[in-house]
Structures are given as C-alpha cells and as structure tokens.
Design an enzyme around this catalytic site. Structure first.
Site, mmCIF file in Angstrom:
data_model
loop_
_atom_site.group_PDB
_atom_site.id
_atom_site.type_symbol
_atom_site.label_atom_id
_atom_site.label_comp_id
_atom_site.label_asym_id
_atom_site.label_seq_id
_atom_site.Cartn_x
_atom_site.Cartn_y
_atom_site.Cartn_z
ATOM 1 N N SER A 249 0.845 -1.189 0.000
ATOM 2 C CA SER A 249 0.000 0.000 0.000
ATOM 3 C C SER A 249 0.882 1.241 0.000
ATOM 4 O O SER A 249 2.114 1.146 0.004
ATOM 5 C CB SER A 249 -0.910 0.005 1.238
ATOM 6 N N LYS A 250 0.252 2.400 0.015
ATOM 7 C CA LYS A 250 0.991 3.657 -0.058
ATOM 8 C C LYS A 250 1.939 3.841 1.123
ATOM 9 O O LYS A 250 2.934 4.561 1.012
ATOM 10 C CB LYS A 250 0.020 4.831 -0.140
ATOM 11 N N ARG A 251 1.627 3.205 2.236
ATOM 12 C CA ARG A 251 2.522 3.390 3.386
ATOM 13 C C ARG A 251 3.890 2.743 3.154
ATOM 14 O O ARG A 251 4.848 3.033 3.866
ATOM 15 C CB ARG A 251 1.873 2.836 4.658
ATOM 16 N N HIS A 252 3.978 1.859 2.168
ATOM 17 C CA HIS A 252 5.261 1.242 1.830
ATOM 18 C C HIS A 252 6.027 2.049 0.791
ATOM 19 O O HIS A 252 7.118 1.678 0.387
ATOM 20 C CB HIS A 252 5.043 -0.179 1.293
ATOM 21 N N GLY A 253 5.434 3.158 0.355
ATOM 22 C CA GLY A 253 6.045 3.950 -0.723
ATOM 23 C C GLY A 253 5.119 3.989 -1.918
ATOM 24 O O GLY A 253 3.919 3.723 -1.816
#
Length: 487
Positions: A249-253
């Site tokens: 997801s976006k929290r991983h980049g």
C-alpha cells in the site's frame, strides 16, 4: 482446457478508479508473457462501470503505464461502459432459464436485516425472501414500474468448485455464497455479471489475475454453468506484500507504476523485477553453475514463462532489490540505448547538453557504472553534459574550503592550458608534478579538481573525467575554482 491451448486468449481488465498500480502491472505482465509465449492474444478491457469513481485521466494513466512497461495489447481497449446492452442480454438469459430472479428489497431494508443478522451472530447474507415470490407476480411488479434488482439464484445445497492452475482444486460451500446481485435497480451491471459476459463474449481461454479474486470465482463459475459455457482456465497469482508482510500500500512507498518512471527506473528493469514477484523460471533459469539467475531479457521471459512457475506464496516488494535491478540494467545498456531514456530526464530538468553526440555518448559510458537511476544523468552527472551545474555544498566544504587549494587549482588550469598532450596519463603526470613542485599532497589537488570539474565529491577516475570533458572545459572550470560555491 489446459495451459497448452495453442492460441490462448487472455485479458487485462483494470478499473480506472486509480492509476496502474504495481499489482495490476504484474497481472498485466503475466498475461502479456503468457500470450506472447504461446502466440496468443492479449485483450485490454477497461472496467469503467463505476461511473462515479472512473475517469478519463485514470484510463490514460493505465495506458501510459502499460506503454512504459512495453506491454502492448492485441485487441482493445474495450470499455464496459459502452457494452451495457450485452450485460442486460446476459441477465435476461439467466432470468429466462430460472437462474436469476427479481429482488424488490430496498437498500434500507437490506441494511436493517444485515444489522439484525450480525447482532444475532449470523452471517450478514441476503435471506433470499424475494426468491420465494412467484415468477409471474414478480414480472407483474416489475412491469408496473416497481424498482428491483436482479439476483442470481445460487443452488441451496452442495458446493461450487473449480480447478485453479496455481492453487489446484478450490471449493466453496454454496451455503456460504450469497444470492449476489447481477443488475442493480438502476440497470447498471455488477462486476460479477459484466466480467462473465465479457469473458464469454471475448472468447477468453485463461483468466490470470490476483488471488484476491478467488472469492469472486465461484460466483462466476455458477454463471458459466448456468449459461452452458465451458469454463476457462483460472490462474490466481499470489498477492504482492510490503516488506512488513502486509498487503502493498501507499505506506510502503509508491504503488503507482508511473511513479517508478518518475524515480528514474528503466522500464525493462522494472519489468524483469516484476516478473520475479511470484514466478520463477525453475531449472531453465539457472546458470551453468546451477545458481538461480535473476536478469532476464524480454525474449527470455517470454520463452521461459509458464503457469507452472507461479508460486502459491505471496511475493514481497523489495525496493532495494528493484534498485539493484535498475543499476544492473543501466550498466548493461550501451550508451545509445540509454540515450532516449536519459533525454527524457534532461527535458524534465530543463536543459539540452551543449556537447556533441559522440561526447555525450562517451560521457554516458563513463558515468553509467555509478548511476543508481536515470535521474542521476540530469542531476548528479549534469556537469558531464552541460556547463551550467550546481556544486554539492558538502563537497565544496570538504575539499575546497582552503583558499590555498583554490589558488593552486587556478594555477593548475594554466599548466593544462599550455600542455600539448591531453590524455589520462599526461593529465595525471602534470598534476602530480605540480603537486610535488608546490609541496602539497596530490590527493588535495585531485579531490579539489574533482569538485571543481563535476560539482561532486565522488566521480570516476579524475583523469578519465578530464579527458572526457576535454581540455578547454577542464581549463575553464579549474580557472574558476575561486568562484566555486560563491553567489
């Protein structure tokens, strides 16, 4: 139907509610590889019936991402929003055969019953009450203008199963499958109906998609059987997780494919990296020593790809591994092949090299072993291509803080200007003899020259840099050493 169908027809069917993300790109890549391996057909279908969230911008983003990855399609793009009549006709067939029925329950009633079921500890499934309405009465209510949806009548006993090319036999108890909606009360089809109608109409032989779709598959299998159509081969590929083993997801980049283009990733490197997320070429992918290889060109990937190589285990997206692939591809590409990719970065940075084509290609070959991404050629390596470049303040502070060193570099410029020969050997000889003459360490002049010439503290061999830049540029930049880092 087996994997070895001579001319398979596969599809990539993204929903334009967002840009092409990593998981979707991997699905598109697997379908593309499979189609190319067997000389089959890849169909691009845009599933845009979510009219509120779909947009032309997102469609173009998906197409741009596929073009960047080099995933050309053979048919399409087809838009579901323009195929609504097909879905209504398919729904009518299911209704006529007794496999579907009208549901007159309102949204409020459905929500109340689901809440009551949850409170009572029961699954919040539709209770099938409209299934008990006689067909004639239901048809009359519909004809009278009463709002209704169309639901599929899931068999009340037994199980629905299918053979998956990755996971083997997959089975769901029919008691766990809700009578799902085919057409909403506004006449818009649900995903379950439109995907089956399209897959049948487009004569698809294989459905290769993410494992998150496994729970949808029994609903689609039931429709295939109700319509009397042979099932395609289903192959559900494992999910892509972040380094913490949660879904990417976006929290991983970045998760958008185009973001990686903006990061300066070489498209072929990204394609190679993606191909190994959940797939391995097996024994065919080992080198002569029996070790697993990781670098595969497009032709090799096409030749080696098979559904047998897809893993059941989820894959992990490793940004460090992607960076490694990128550096390997940049090093392996010849300068001429890199040039158009680098030119895009120069255009974004707002400059055009002021050197000849041969000089530019030679500079690319000189610095590419140190490149982490394509952006380096427009930022860290800018000094190799144009005279207007910035100096790294930390490099200036470390190697040009001494006015005495700056003054020596200005004097060294004059020495080079009066030198007839300008080779790696001759430039080194001049510098070392000059350092000895002045009673300073050659390293101080080498480090200071590197910053004055490139703006960076780290570069290829200084004397190779000098030869690449040419005598005139070297003299000019060294002569300006007193002004480096000043405004």
């Amino acid at each position: 139907m087996s994997e070895s169908v001579s001319t398979p027809r596969v599809r990539f069917a993204p929903s334009p509610t967002g840009y092409l993300h990593v998981g979707g790109a991997r699905t598109a890549l697997f379908n593309w590889l499979y189609a190319r391996h067997f000389g089959g057909t890849l169909i691009l279908r845009i599933e845009d019936t979510d009219f509120e969230r779909s947009s032309e911008e997102m469609v173009e983003g998906i197409l741009e991402g596929m073009r960047w990855l080099g995933l050309n399609w053979d048919e399409g793009p087809f838009y579901q929003s323009k195929r609504l009549e097909l879905y209504r006709q398919t729904a009518e067939k299911l209704l006529a055969s007794g496999h579907a029925y009208y549901c007159f329950c309102t949204r409020e009633e459905l929500e109340q019953r689901r809440a009551a079921a949850v409170a009572a500890g029961r699954p919040p499934m539709y209770d099938r009450r409209c299934r008990r309405i006689e067909k004639d009465i239901a048809a009359q209510r519909k004809a009278a203008g009463e709002a209704c949806a169309l639901r599929f009548a899931v068999p009340e006993g037994g199980a629905t199963s299918f053979e998956d090319a990755v996971f083997g036999k997959v089975e769901f108890s029919n008691a766990e499958i809700e009578d799902f909606v085919l057409l909403r009360s506004d006449g818009i089809p649900t995903y379950h109906l439109s995907v089956v109608a399209d897959d049948i109409d487009m004569r698809l032989t294989h459905i290769i998609r993410g494992a998150d779709h496994i729970s949808n598959t029994p609903k689609q299998v039931l429709q295939y059987r109700a319509l009397g159509v042979q099932l395609p081969v289903f192959a559900h590929v494992p999910l892509i997780l972040g380094p913490d083993k949660t879904r990417l997801s976006k929290r991983h980049g970045a998760t958008s494919v185009i973001a990686y283009k903006e990061f300066g990733i070489v498209p072929e490197a990204f394609r190679n990296f993606l191909s190994l997320l959940g797939w391995t070429p097996g024994a065919a992918g080992k080198d002569a020593d029996g070790k697993d290889r990781e670098i595969f060109g497009s032709d090799e990937l096409i030749r080696l790809f098979s559904l047998d190589g897809i893993s059941k285990s989820n894959a992990v997206f490793d940004n460090d591994k992607l960076a490694w692939f990128n550096t390997e591809y940049i090093r392996a590409y010849d300068a001429q092949k890199l040039l158009p990719l680098i030119e895009e970065e120069w255009a974004k940075a707002g400059f055009t090299p002021d050197r000849s084509q041969d000089e530019v290609l030679a500079a690319i070959n000189l610095v590419k072993p140190r490149a982490r991404n394509l952006k380096d050629f427009a930022i860290a390596f800018r000094a190799y291509f144009i005279d207007s470049f910035e100096y790294d303040p930390a490099a200036v502070a470390k190697f040009l803080k001494d006015d005495f060193v700056r003054a020596l570099l200005v004097e060294l410029a004059a020495r080079y200007e009066s030198t007839a020969e300008f080779t790696e050997a001759s430039t080194e000889q001049v510098l070392r003899e000059f350092a000895e003459e002045k009673g300073v360490k050659a390293g101080a002049l080498i480090n200071g020259s590197r910053v004055a010439l490139t703006g960076q503290a780290v570069a290829p061999s200084l004397f190779a840099v000098m030869v690449n830049l040419g005598k005139n540029r070297v003299v000019k930049r060294l002569a300006a050493a007193n002004n480096v880092g000043t405004v």
